[in-house]
Design a protein around this motif. Sequence first.
Motif, PDB file in Angstrom:
ATOM      1  N   ILE A  14      31.488  27.780  35.184  1.00 13.63           N
ATOM      2  CA  ILE A  14      31.676  28.772  36.501  1.00 13.63           C
ATOM      3  C   ILE A  14      32.239  28.241  37.529  1.00 13.63           C
ATOM      4  O   ILE A  14      32.361  28.053  38.853  1.00 13.63           O
ATOM      5  CB  ILE A  14      29.974  29.194  36.590  1.00 13.63           C
ATOM      6  N   LYS A  15      33.719  29.193  37.345  1.00  8.00           N
ATOM      7  CA  LYS A  15      34.126  28.945  38.728  1.00  8.00           C
ATOM      8  C   LYS A  15      34.498  30.121  39.495  1.00  8.00           C
ATOM      9  O   LYS A  15      34.566  31.367  38.626  1.00  8.00           O
ATOM     10  CB  LYS A  15      35.787  28.244  38.162  1.00  8.00           C
ATOM     11  N   THR A  16      34.947  30.333  40.451  1.00 12.14           N
ATOM     12  CA  THR A  16      35.947  31.077  41.249  1.00 12.14           C
ATOM     13  C   THR A  16      37.325  32.047  40.449  1.00 12.14           C
ATOM     14  O   THR A  16      38.280  30.935  40.062  1.00 12.14           O
ATOM     15  CB  THR A  16      37.004  31.316  42.762  1.00 12.14           C
ATOM     16  N   ALA A  17      36.782  33.221  40.682  1.00 11.07           N
ATOM     17  CA  ALA A  17      37.860  33.752  39.319  1.00 11.07           C
ATOM     18  C   ALA A  17      37.071  34.181  37.625  1.00 11.07           C
ATOM     19  O   ALA A  17      38.636  34.587  37.527  1.00 11.07           O
ATOM     20  CB  ALA A  17      39.009  33.771  39.284  1.00 11.07           C
ATOM     21  N   SER A  18      36.571  32.853  37.659  1.00 12.63           N
ATOM     22  CA  SER A  18      36.444  32.916  35.840  1.00 12.63           C
ATOM     23  C   SER A  18      35.626  33.943  35.854  1.00 12.63           C
ATOM     24  O   SER A  18      34.907  35.160  36.248  1.00 12.63           O
ATOM     25  CB  SER A  18      34.706  32.182  35.443  1.00 12.63           C
ATOM     26  N   SER A  19      35.832  34.680  34.777  1.00 12.73           N
ATOM     27  CA  SER A  19      34.837  35.891  34.010  1.00 12.73           C
ATOM     28  C   SER A  19      34.060  35.658  33.363  1.00 12.73           C
ATOM     29  O   SER A  19      34.085  35.151  32.420  1.00 12.73           O
ATOM     30  CB  SER A  19      36.401  37.154  33.369  1.00 12.73           C
ATOM     31  N   LEU A  20      32.733  36.974  33.466  1.00 14.32           N
ATOM     32  CA  LEU A  20      31.585  36.013  32.533  1.00 14.32           C
ATOM     33  C   LEU A  20      30.545  37.146  32.318  1.00 14.32           C
ATOM     34  O   LEU A  20      31.002  38.710  32.972  1.00 14.32           O
ATOM     35  CB  LEU A  20      30.225  35.883  33.568  1.00 14.32           C
ATOM     36  N   ALA A  75      51.490  40.394  44.148  1.00 12.48           N
ATOM     37  CA  ALA A  75      51.385  42.346  44.288  1.00 12.48           C
ATOM     38  C   ALA A  75      50.103  42.892  42.133  1.00 12.48           C
ATOM     39  O   ALA A  75      48.829  43.256  43.219  1.00 12.48           O
ATOM     40  CB  ALA A  75      52.392  43.104  43.743  1.00 12.48           C
ATOM     41  N   HIS A  76      51.114  41.359  41.313  1.00 11.90           N
ATOM     42  CA  HIS A  76      49.571  41.727  40.486  1.00 11.90           C
ATOM     43  C   HIS A  76      48.392  41.050  40.556  1.00 11.90           C
ATOM     44  O   HIS A  76      47.629  41.536  39.487  1.00 11.90           O
ATOM     45  CB  HIS A  76      50.736  41.110  39.302  1.00 11.90           C
ATOM     46  N   LEU A  77      48.307  40.536  40.819  1.00  8.65           N
ATOM     47  CA  LEU A  77      46.853  40.318  42.085  1.00  8.65           C
ATOM     48  C   LEU A  77      46.234  40.242  42.851  1.00  8.65           C
ATOM     49  O   LEU A  77      44.650  40.405  43.233  1.00  8.65           O
ATOM     50  CB  LEU A  77      47.007  38.420  42.204  1.00  8.65           C
ATOM     51  N   ARG A  78      46.913  41.049  43.486  1.00  9.08           N
ATOM     52  CA  ARG A  78      46.315  41.409  44.900  1.00  9.08           C
ATOM     53  C   ARG A  78      44.976  42.139  44.790  1.00  9.08           C
ATOM     54  O   ARG A  78      44.174  42.964  45.161  1.00  9.08           O
ATOM     55  CB  ARG A  78      46.843  42.029  46.366  1.00  9.08           C
ATOM     56  N   PHE A  79      44.991  42.881  43.385  1.00 11.52           N
ATOM     57  CA  PHE A  79      43.880  44.380  42.886  1.00 11.52           C
ATOM     58  C   PHE A  79      42.354  44.013  42.750  1.00 11.52           C
ATOM     59  O   PHE A  79      41.776  44.019  43.110  1.00 11.52           O
ATOM     60  CB  PHE A  79      44.050  44.605  41.759  1.00 11.52           C
ATOM     61  N   ARG A  80      42.505  42.208  42.540  1.00  9.41           N
ATOM     62  CA  ARG A  80      41.122  41.457  42.612  1.00  9.41           C
ATOM     63  C   ARG A  80      41.022  41.011  43.751  1.00  9.41           C
ATOM     64  O   ARG A  80      39.718  39.881  43.993  1.00  9.41           O
ATOM     65  CB  ARG A  80      41.491  40.307  41.769  1.00  9.41           C
ATOM     66  N   THR A  81      41.758  40.964  45.346  1.00  7.52           N
ATOM     67  CA  THR A  81      41.114  40.444  46.175  1.00  7.52           C
ATOM     68  C   THR A  81      39.957  42.059  47.166  1.00  7.52           C
ATOM     69  O   THR A  81      40.602  43.460  46.637  1.00  7.52           O
ATOM     70  CB  THR A  81      42.391  40.554  47.442  1.00  7.52           C
ATOM     71  N   ASN A  82      39.415  41.843  47.914  1.00  2.77           N
ATOM     72  CA  ASN A  82      38.606  43.062  48.731  1.00  2.77           C
ATOM     73  C   ASN A  82      39.427  44.244  49.891  1.00  2.77           C
ATOM     74  O   ASN A  82      39.483  45.978  49.299  1.00  2.77           O
ATOM     75  CB  ASN A  82      37.487  42.647  49.552  1.00  2.77           C
ATOM     76  N   GLY A 128      35.354  45.168  39.739  1.00  2.80           N
ATOM     77  CA  GLY A 128      35.935  46.155  40.180  1.00  2.80           C
ATOM     78  C   GLY A 128      34.984  47.947  40.375  1.00  2.80           C
ATOM     79  O   GLY A 128      35.900  48.546  41.107  1.00  2.80           O
ATOM     80  N   SER A 129      34.702  47.960  40.029  1.00  2.00           N
ATOM     81  CA  SER A 129      33.900  49.451  40.466  1.00  2.00           C
ATOM     82  C   SER A 129      33.438  49.562  41.680  1.00  2.00           C
ATOM     83  O   SER A 129      33.746  50.732  41.490  1.00  2.00           O
ATOM     84  CB  SER A 129      33.082  49.606  39.045  1.00  2.00           C
ATOM     85  N   PRO A 134      40.090  31.655  47.711  1.00  2.00           N
ATOM     86  CA  PRO A 134      39.047  31.918  48.472  1.00  2.00           C
ATOM     87  C   PRO A 134      38.957  32.052  49.738  1.00  2.00           C
ATOM     88  O   PRO A 134      38.332  30.973  50.074  1.00  2.00           O
ATOM     89  CB  PRO A 134      37.082  32.217  48.065  1.00  2.00           C
ATOM     90  N   LYS A 135      40.125  32.367  50.626  1.00  2.00           N
ATOM     91  CA  LYS A 135      40.602  32.251  51.773  1.00  2.00           C
ATOM     92  C   LYS A 135      41.462  33.373  52.451  1.00  2.00           C
ATOM     93  O   LYS A 135      41.799  33.902  50.910  1.00  2.00           O
ATOM     94  CB  LYS A 135      41.107  30.576  51.667  1.00  2.00           C
ATOM     95  N   LYS A 136      41.551  33.162  53.535  1.00  2.00           N
ATOM     96  CA  LYS A 136      42.671  34.220  54.407  1.00  2.00           C
ATOM     97  C   LYS A 136      43.662  34.207  53.836  1.00  2.00           C
ATOM     98  O   LYS A 136      44.682  33.212  53.941  1.00  2.00           O
ATOM     99  CB  LYS A 136      42.197  34.902  55.543  1.00  2.00           C
ATOM    100  N   HIS A 137      44.585  35.404  53.241  1.00  2.00           N
ATOM    101  CA  HIS A 137      46.435  35.391  53.053  1.00  2.00           C
ATOM    102  C   HIS A 137      47.077  36.409  53.440  1.00  2.00           C
ATOM    103  O   HIS A 137      46.013  37.594  53.753  1.00  2.00           O
ATOM    104  CB  HIS A 137      45.980  35.568  50.999  1.00  2.00           C
ATOM    105  N   SER A 138      47.910  35.911  53.675  1.00  2.00           N
ATOM    106  CA  SER A 138      48.574  37.192  54.278  1.00  2.00           C
ATOM    107  C   SER A 138      48.801  38.401  54.033  1.00  2.00           C
ATOM    108  O   SER A 138      49.301  38.754  52.759  1.00  2.00           O
ATOM    109  CB  SER A 138      50.268  36.941  55.070  1.00  2.00           C
TER     110      SER A 138
END
Lengths: 482, 482
Positions: free
Chosen positions: B64-70, B123-130, B41-42, B111-115
Amino acid sequence: MKRRTIKDLLQDYKKQLHHEVSVSGWVRTFRSNRFIALNDGSTMENIQIVVDFEVFGEELIKNIKTASSLEISGELVESQGAGQSVEILAKKIKILGDNFSEEMEKTVLQPKKHSLEILREQAHLRFRTNLFGAVFRVRSAISFAIHQFFHQNHFFYIHTPLITGADAEGAGEMFRVTNFDLENIPRTENGEIDFSEDFFGKKTSLTVSGQLNVETAMMGLGRVYTFGPTFRAENSNTARHLAEFWMVEPEVAFNNLEDNIDLAEDFLKFVIRYVLENCRADLEFLDKRFADEQKQKPEKDRAKQGLIEKLESVTSKRFRRVSYTEAIDILLNSKENKKGKFQFPIESWGADLQSEHERFLVEKHFESPVVLFDYPKEIKAFYMRLNEDGKTVAAMDVLFPGIGEIIGGSQREERLEILQKKMHEMQVDEEELWWYLDTRKFGSVPHSGFGLGLERLVLFVTGMSNIRDVIPFPRTPKSAEF
Amino acid sequence: MKRRTIKDLLQDYKKQLHHEVSVSGWVRTFRSNRFIALNDGSTMENIQIVVDFEVFGEELIKNIKTASSLEISGELVESQGAGQSVEILAKKIKILGDNFSEEMEKTVLQPKKHSLEILREQAHLRFRTNLFGAVFRVRSAISFAIHQFFHQNHFFYIHTPLITGADAEGAGEMFRVTNFDLENIPRTENGEIDFSEDFFGKKTSLTVSGQLNVETAMMGLGRVYTFGPTFRAENSNTARHLAEFWMVEPEVAFNNLEDNIDLAEDFLKFVIRYVLENCRADLEFLDKRFADEQKQKPEKDRAKQGLIEKLESVTSKRFRRVSYTEAIDILLNSKENKKGKFQFPIESWGADLQSEHERFLVEKHFESPVVLFDYPKEIKAFYMRLNEDGKTVAAMDVLFPGIGEIIGGSQREERLEILQKKMHEMQVDEEELWWYLDTRKFGSVPHSGFGLGLERLVLFVTGMSNIRDVIPFPRTPKSAEF
């Protein structure tokens, strides 16, 4: 010729000596029909304007009154008199705004001492006094330093919402926000209030904390903070409570409790140092006021340190870090507790600490800012992380001399199951906070954060004692003036 | 070993090459059981982690999956692959947070395109998209640049109150704030609602502007600004309206309209330049998205400039300054008006300009940001200064390409009698605003200020088109989620 602020002019006056300069401001005093002390709010200091009676004539001179606004141009020269290095020999004087002398008599603009209560009743005019000019310049500097600190440390500023549909945050009583016509509230067939007809389609309130929202941003952006107004609908008519106040809440992914304490300590020291370095004239004025105020008090109630001395000592010492358990031991064994000097005696581990206990630890026992950590889970919020011992949570409070708690924070419970169990025990509605629980479902991370009530910090730095005197327009029970 | 942000690591990677480094973050993708794209996120950029199957074994790799934290430590080396300069050869991998795969399928973390609509619902999860990472980093940079600009120019930041007892500000519909139990509203003997029983002892609402309050501070401190949330209870369900949004309002003593326009232009250019200089990776991503979006549009609706190109052109040109009267002439004589192309045809001097007219002036006629000034007094607020002509006021609007009005401001009416006459004509309650009138009684000064809706500026800078996508948690009719 470009108008300059008085601060700007006084800062590099040597370059301007014997040049013509232009300033505008308000008359603080006008002595002997000759010396105007002009202030423009840019600094505590006034600039002296020297007026030649022969040049300007009686008519104009007569109209230069306290609080009038003037536009002046003239030559900047070294001052003959004591108390200022330079002054302006006026060549042109324009009166921008007169004042209504009769009404003026009832205002705090009259050049005499006014009580803080009267100044509060005229909060729209108190910006024009030396004291409140200083307080609000310092408040502004603190606010800027807060942004500066987080910016330097690569935090992102997140604007969390003030209107909230959540009822469950649990930090205090909330104000209702509605668009209903209160004379005609819509009802459902069952006769209940039909909130689906309200503006947002549900019950809404003013937030008591941005933390839960900012945690969602932390999950994407790593290091974030929110800084904005928060609200409490509590009927507390004290010198320490406001219904509307500003709060700073950082939240950091991957930080544990110790990182959180480090952050809080660095943060407070940075902000206070910033004010020490950037608001010298204002602090000196406030320091003197603070000293005068102490003299009025019985000796036992007087502060041990002067204001600036106190600020310097806080920034130079490492804060003492003490577990709650250790603090309880100290309190239980203290003379004060044994001799019944506390209004709320400490009887055993598990007790919630009162302001008197916090101040005893800071001011008497350690003589240092103190960070208490690892509190009993029962007296702290549901989202704080349960420690290995099963009975304490990774909470921390920073305690300051004269103030008590200035920061409260914690490592957050990142483990979904434990969080859900805690919510259940503390009767926090899981369904309402579905989105908050989501942050623990998809790549949950250890994280920590804290909250700082801005006004508490402004009280500490300015040495003021009533919270209503450090916010421009205080909102308190039965009062929302201006 | 101190954990570092990915931004920090990538910025001075040369110093760290072949050293062991430690980072934490979330898995964006995991290719070929070997390459993890980790983001914290930086920054927009990910760091590539290279995982040796032999070392870590199937069990760990499987988790190790998409969205996991490491949490990762390993050696920083120059990358063999395309697309990144460095990568980390993992020596230690700790999975901090797993994810709930079934629920994950329904989220925008897939990991795919969302409208944009679906992203808004989460909105609580969209911070995590590019995309939203970029938008909210830019929003944060804009907010910081705003404080920085005013700080550099010696303004003081004033926190004006959000809860107000005034009903008269006239800028729009207000939300009621109350502590009443709506099931049981107290009544006076006459059967009227007894607001003296409410928390503040009177009717209170959420503010629509901090201007009147900040003007009182300006009278003491000279140069001030307020920057905080404001509210409108208007049932406008559009891509341009929010019920809760952030507004910046500077107010400067002794400034006339021209000074005010200069300030607005300097301010906008400073902030946009700041983003150009400090958010390069985010802007490049947004620039590409903007270009892709334009391609979807019919040719006539496409923006003439790319996003970054537009930002650069705005900061390099002097804004065109055009009187309202001149603008009306241009509009009256335009082909568009004559051929009936405007939805609201301009018929004569005095017409209120619509967004289509503003955009015509900016995008077609001048091809430049435009500042319109000296508007007919009837279409502007009561506090704007009456010009010598008796029919216009010293108002100004800054118009931007693609946005229309981005700033609205004015020189304020400092003359008490004229202000009172205006309030009377426009039915603004003098008694309620007694304190505002006081600012014109005791050393009144010429002064000016303006308002900028933060979200409008964020839309402009990010190239987003719906205002709900540039504020973390939008509040709109029938919606106050999260």
